[in-house]
Design an enzyme around this catalytic site. Structure first.
Site, PDB file in Angstrom:
ATOM      1  N   ASP A 131      -2.823  -1.592  10.695  1.00 19.42           N
ATOM      2  CA  ASP A 131      -2.824  -1.526   9.224  1.00 19.42           C
ATOM      3  C   ASP A 131      -3.371  -2.793   8.576  1.00 19.42           C
ATOM      4  OD1 ASP A 131      -1.800   0.979   9.046  1.00 19.42           O
ATOM      5  OD2 ASP A 131       0.163   0.385   8.270  1.00 19.42           O
ATOM      6  N   LYS A 149       0.861  -1.209   0.000  1.00 22.31           N
ATOM      7  CA  LYS A 149       0.000   0.000   0.000  1.00 22.31           C
ATOM      8  C   LYS A 149       0.877   1.231   0.000  1.00 22.31           C
ATOM      9  CE  LYS A 149       0.763   1.392   4.489  1.00 22.31           C
ATOM     10  NZ  LYS A 149       1.572   2.572   4.824  1.00 22.31           N
TER      11      LYS A 149
END
Ligand code: C5P
Length: 281
Positions: A138, A10
């Site tokens: 996350d 990401k």
């Protein structure tokens, strides 16, 4: 029957640190974009136990015991399902650890998704996100992937329908930035920022890229000026936006027009690893 799944990286498009919780965790305001590049995970059923084998360029830096989030993910799902079915995880590690690309979190989420399928657990994405949140702030992002607004400590997620169409170039220096160090530097450098409406910015027909800021850049660039130089280099090469991802050390550029070929990008950025990819929808 084994299952092979991508465990993508990401980036953060805008990252504001807007406060701190009583437990020391920081409140964030960010757009996460999951990429079309990253690690790969193969899950091979076993009678019992959870084992991990790591291949790829970063294998020597990755623990294979239960300190690895991928192993923890399998163990947490065993507990949730009250099963002692085993699994052998083969992780092809392409995302450098500590690079701000969320590799370890993505690996863990991918193990949860793969085992949910392989063991027929039938957990919904909502439930998988709740299990994922127990592994790290996350991790839930990687259950659905795509483009998501992240709030709270990064685990309160809102999927967005906007699509970032263009090339994303990652320049990954061999610099490991400790996230707790970066947060502590921020705390010393002054107050927290007021959140801007990142979802509104990204939905505009002409995205006001200059309004996205990563609060870690001043402190991280001060300690590692070569990262600022990479950002400037990406802008020089035609990126409409370039930024540190997370607390770094990766710097990425978003290109609406075709960027220079990979070979030229690689020679431009010298010793740094360069990846050319795009957003995953
Ligand atoms: O999520 P990750 O494992 O990278 O976080 C490492 C450390 O960064 C945490 O232990 C915490 O000290 C800090 N952190 C934080 N606020 C967040 C995420 C991480 O303070 N939202």
């Amino acid at each position: 029957m084994s299952v092979t799944l991508p465990a993508p990286a990401k980036i953060n498009i805008g990252l504001q640190v807007v406060g701190r919780r009583d437990d020391g965790y920081h409140l964030l305001h960010t757009l996460f974009q999951v990429l079309d590049w990253g690690d790969t995970i193969t899950l091979e059923p076993r009678e019992t136990g959870v084992t991990l084998e790591v291949t790829g360029p970063h294998s020597s830096a990755i623990p294979t015991n239960e300190t690895n989030l991928a192993v923890k993910a399998a163990q947490i799902l065993q507990k949730e399902m009250d099963t002692n079915r085993g699994i052998h995880i083969v992780l092809d590690k392409q995302i450098p650890p500590g690079s701000g690309l969320g590799g370890g979190s993505s690996d863990a989420a991918t193990v949860l998704k793969g085992l949910n399928r392989l063991w027929g657990a039938g957990l919904s994405d909502d439930l998988l996100e709740l299990v994922a949140a127990r592994l790290g702030a996350d991790v839930p992002l990687f259950i659905r992937g795509g483009l998501q607004l992240g709030e709270s400590i990064g685990d309160r997620l809102t999927p967005l329908s906007s699509r970032l169409v263009g090339a994303i170039v990652l320049a990954i220096p061999d610099i490991h930035i400790s996230t707790p160090w970066a947060f502590s530097q921020l705390a010393k450098s002054g107050g927290y920022s007021s959140p801007v409406s990142l979802d509104r910015l990204i939905a505009m027909s002409s995205i006001p890229w200059d309004d996205f800021v990563n609060d870690f850049e001043p402190v991280v660039f001060a300690a590692h000026p070569e990262l600022r130089a990479i950002k400037e280099g990406l802008l020089e090469l035609g990126a409409v936006y370039a930024s540190l991802s997370g607390s770094g050390g990766t710097v990425f550029g978003f290109f609406e027009e075709e960027p220079a070929p990979l070979s030229s990008l690689k020679s431009f950025f010298g010793p740094h690893q360069v990846i050319r990819t795009k957003a995953a929808f």
